[in-house]
Design a protein around this motif. Structure first.
Motif, mmCIF file in Angstrom:
data_model
loop_
_atom_site.group_PDB
_atom_site.id
_atom_site.type_symbol
_atom_site.label_atom_id
_atom_site.label_comp_id
_atom_site.label_asym_id
_atom_site.label_seq_id
_atom_site.Cartn_x
_atom_site.Cartn_y
_atom_site.Cartn_z
ATOM 1 N N MET A 1 2.476 3.946 -14.276
ATOM 2 C CA MET A 1 3.331 2.850 -14.746
ATOM 3 C C MET A 1 2.588 1.970 -15.753
ATOM 4 N N SER B 1 5.985 -3.591 -14.766
ATOM 5 C CA SER B 1 7.230 -3.388 -15.519
ATOM 6 C C SER B 1 8.420 -3.959 -14.747
ATOM 7 N N ILE B 2 9.298 -4.674 -15.458
ATOM 8 C CA ILE B 2 10.529 -5.150 -14.802
ATOM 9 C C ILE B 2 11.727 -4.660 -15.617
ATOM 10 N N THR B 3 12.236 -3.486 -15.229
ATOM 11 C CA THR B 3 13.460 -2.970 -15.862
ATOM 12 C C THR B 3 14.648 -3.145 -14.922
ATOM 13 N N SER B 4 14.403 -3.106 -13.613
ATOM 14 C CA SER B 4 15.509 -3.188 -12.651
ATOM 15 C C SER B 4 16.052 -4.615 -12.595
ATOM 16 N N PHE C 1 22.615 -1.949 -11.214
ATOM 17 C CA PHE C 1 22.671 -0.731 -10.408
ATOM 18 C C PHE C 1 21.818 0.419 -10.948
ATOM 19 N N GLY C 2 20.571 0.160 -11.220
ATOM 20 C CA GLY C 2 19.671 1.253 -11.601
ATOM 21 C C GLY C 2 19.836 1.762 -13.016
ATOM 22 N N THR D 1 13.241 -4.487 -7.880
ATOM 23 C CA THR D 1 12.023 -3.752 -7.527
ATOM 24 C C THR D 1 10.962 -4.030 -8.600
ATOM 25 N N SER E 1 6.991 -3.157 -9.059
ATOM 26 C CA SER E 1 5.763 -2.582 -8.515
ATOM 27 C C SER E 1 4.551 -3.417 -8.914
ATOM 28 N N MET F 1 5.251 5.692 -1.077
ATOM 29 C CA MET F 1 4.783 4.919 -2.225
ATOM 30 C C MET F 1 4.561 3.469 -1.809
ATOM 31 N N LEU G 1 14.769 9.244 -6.476
ATOM 32 C CA LEU G 1 15.473 7.941 -6.483
ATOM 33 C C LEU G 1 15.025 7.040 -7.620
ATOM 34 N N MET G 2 13.813 7.315 -8.071
ATOM 35 C CA MET G 2 13.139 6.433 -9.025
ATOM 36 C C MET G 2 13.714 6.738 -10.402
ATOM 37 N N SER H 1 17.706 7.319 -10.359
ATOM 38 C CA SER H 1 18.446 8.283 -9.539
ATOM 39 C C SER H 1 18.741 9.589 -10.286
ATOM 40 N N GLU I 1 21.042 11.588 -9.644
ATOM 41 C CA GLU I 1 22.497 11.702 -9.854
ATOM 42 C C GLU I 1 22.878 11.008 -11.167
ATOM 43 N N ARG I 2 22.276 9.858 -11.388
ATOM 44 C CA ARG I 2 22.539 9.101 -12.620
ATOM 45 C C ARG I 2 22.051 9.909 -13.835
ATOM 46 N N SER J 1 24.326 12.869 -14.522
ATOM 47 C CA SER J 1 25.607 12.578 -15.180
ATOM 48 C C SER J 1 25.396 12.268 -16.663
#
Ligand SMILES: Cc1cc2nc3c(=O)[nH]c(=O)nc-3n(C[C@H](O)[C@H](O)[C@H](O)COP(=O)(O)OP(=O)(O)OC[C@H]3O[C@@H](n4cnc5c(N)ncnc54)[C@H](O)[C@@H]3O)c2cc1C
Length: 378
Positions: free
Chosen positions: A72, A107-110, A115-116, A140, A142, A188, A357-358, A360, A362-363, A366
Motif C-alpha cells: 500500500m 491511503s484513504i479511498t473508502s 459502497f466500495g 477503512t 490501513s 490481515m 473483498l479488497m 470486491s 463482484e464489483r 461487473s
C-alpha cells in the motif's frame, strides 16, 4: 532477510494481537526500502514494478500484513512519483520526506456512502485562496494511526460530479484521524485498518496534479492489482512451503516411499506457478510499457485492454490464494489446522480471505462485464 529474520518472527504476535508490525516497518526503513519506488533523480532506488512486486511477495512469505503495508505504501509513492513530477511541492516531498526520512504513507479511498466504489467520492476539497481543507468519513484506513501522511481521494470542488476526483496529500501534524470503529477481523489483522473520520488542512499545492481518473487508471489500479497479487502469491507460497516440509518429513520417516499426499502437493505447485507467472508477466509488461516513453505508456494504460488485464489478474490471484491455502491444509491435515503447530495454515488462510473483498471481485467483475460487451479481449 527482513522477511525471514524480522517479519516471520513477529507474524504470529502481530496476528494474535491485531497490532501494527512495527519491527518489520522499522527494518524496512533502516534498509531504505520505503523509498524504493522513488525515481533515481529524486534520490530513490527507482525500482520498477517487477522489483517492487518481488519485494512484496518475499515479505508476505514472512508476514502477510507486513507485505500488505509495504504494497500500500509503494502504491501511494508511485502515485506521487508518476503524477507529481514538475510540482515543486511533490518533488520536495519525494526527496525530503520519502528518501531522507523514509516516511510511511497511508491511503484513504473508502468512504461511508460510496459502497466500495473508489471512483466516486462524496467529500470535496474546499479551496480558499492557496489554502485548502478536507473532511472525509472513511470506512477503512490501513495503518492510518502509524503513518506519517495520508493520500486521500475526494471531489475536486463542492460542485463537482462524484467521479470528478483528485488525490490530496496531508502530512502528519496537519490532520486528525478520529477512529470510528474497530479492526477485529478474520485476517490481515496487522494492517490495523479501522474506520476513521479524517479532517485535514494544507496548501492547494498538495493536490496532486491532474485527475484521479488518470492517476487511478495509469498508476493506482496497476500498482494495486500487481503488488497485491504478488503478495497474495507470497502468502500462498509460504503455506505450500509448510506443506512441502510436512511431506518431506513424512518421506524421511519412510525412506524409499513417496508419501500419499506428495502428488497433491505437486498439483498445488502447478497452480502456484501459474499464479506467479500471471503477476510476473503483468509486472514485466508494465515495466516495458513505461520504459518506452511516458506518453505512449499512459495511453496504453488507459485502454480497456489494459483495464481488463488488471481486473483479470486481481480476480484470478485473489481467488487462487485461498484455494492454495486450502490445498495446503488438506495436504498437512490436523497439524495445519492447529494454530500452535509449526505447520499451521490458519493465519495464511485468514489473511488471503481479504483478497476478494479488497475491492470486491463482484464489483470488478461487473466492470469487466460492461467492458467485454463492447471490447473483444483476444
Ligand atoms: C485488508 C484491507 C485493507 C484495506 N485498507 C484500506 C485502506 O487503507 N484505505 C481504504 O480507503 N480502504 C481500505 N480497504 C477497503 C477496501 O478498499 C474496500 O473499500 C472495501 O473492502 C470494500 O468494502 P465493501 O465490501 O463494503 O464494498 P462493496 O464494493 O460495496 O461491496 C459490498 C457487497 O456488494 C457486492 N457488490 C458491490 N458491487 C457489486 C456489483 N457491481 N455487482 C454485484 N455485487 C456487487 C459485493 O459482492 C459485496 O458483497 C481495505 C480493505 C481490506 C480488506
Amino acid at each position: 532477510m527482513i522477511a525471514a529474520e524480522v517479519a516471520a518472527i513477529h507474524a504470529a504476535d502481530v496476528d494474535a494481537a491485531s497490532r501494527f508490525p512495527h519491527e518489520t516497518i522499522a527494518a524496512l526503513k533502516s534498509a531504505r526500502l520505503l523509498s524504493a519506488a522513488v525515481p533515481v533523480d529524486c534520490g530513490g532506488a527507482g525500482a520498477g514494478m517487477f522489483e517492487l512486486a518481488t519485494q512484496c511477495a518475499t515479505l508476505a512469505q514472512g508476514c502477510g500484513s507486513s507485505g500488505m503495508v509495504l504494497a500500500m505504501h509503494h502504491i501511494q509513492v508511485a502515485c506521487i512519483a508518476r503524477h507529481g513530477r514538475g510540482s515543486a511541492y511533490f518533488e520536495r516531498y519525494l526527496r525530503d520526506n520519502l528518501v531522507a526520512r523514509q516516511d510511511l504513507i497511508a491511503s484513504i479511498t473508502s468512504e461511508n456512502g460510496t459502497f466500495g466504489d473508489t471512483r466516486s467520492s462524496i467529500c470535496a476539497v474546499a479551496l480558499d485562496g492557496d489554502r485548502m481543507t478536507l473532511e472525509k468519513d472513511a470506512t477503512t484506513v490501513s495503518y492510518g494511526a502509524h503513518a506519517d501522511a495520508q493520500l486521500v481521494t475526494c471531489r475536486r470542488a463542492a460542485d463537482a460530479a462524484a467521479s470528478d476526483q483528485v488525490l490530496v496529500l496531508f502530512e502528519k501534524g496537519a490532520y486528525t484521524l478520529a477512529q470510528t470503529g474497530t479492526w477485529d477481523t478474520l485476517g490481515m489483522r496487522g494492517t490495523c485498518s479501522p474506520g476513521a473520520k479524517f479532517a485535514g488542512h494544507g496548501r492547494a499545492e498538495q493536490i496532486l496534479p491532474g485527475t484521479f481518473a488518470d492517476s487511478s487508471a495509469q498508476t493506482m489500479v496497476p500498482y494495486s492489482h500487481i503488488l497485491w497479487s504478488a503478495l497474495w502469491s507470497g502468502i500462498a507460497a509460504d503455506a505450500l512451503g509448510r506443506a512441502a516440509t510436512f511431506v518431506r518429513n513424512a518421506a524421511r520417516r519412510s525412506p524409499g516411499t513417496v508419501p500419499p499426499n506428495a502428488p497433491h502437493l505437486a498439483r498445488a505447485y502447478v497452480e502456484l506457478q501459474a499464479m506467479r507467472h500471471n503477476w510476473e508477466a503483468c509486472a514485466r509488461e508494465f515495466d516495458e510499457l513505461t520504459a518506452e516513453g511516458d506518453a505512449a505508456a499512459r495511453e496504453e494504460l488507459g485502454t480497456m485492454a489494459w483495464a481488463l488485464r488488471m481486473n483479470q489478474l486481481k480476480m484470478s490471484c485473489s481467488e487462487m490464494a485461498p484455494r492454495l491455502c486450502h490445498e495446503a491444509l488438506q495436504i498437512i491435515g490436523i497439524m495445519g489446522y492447529k494454530n500452535d503447530s509449526p505447520f499451521s495454515i490458519g493465519r495464511h488462510y485468514r489473511d488471503v480471505l481479504s483478497a476478494a473483498l479488497m475491492v470486491s471481485n463482484e464489483r470488478i467483475a461487473s466492470k469487466s462485464a460492461s467492458m467485454l460487451l463492447v471490447f473483444k479481449d483476444n
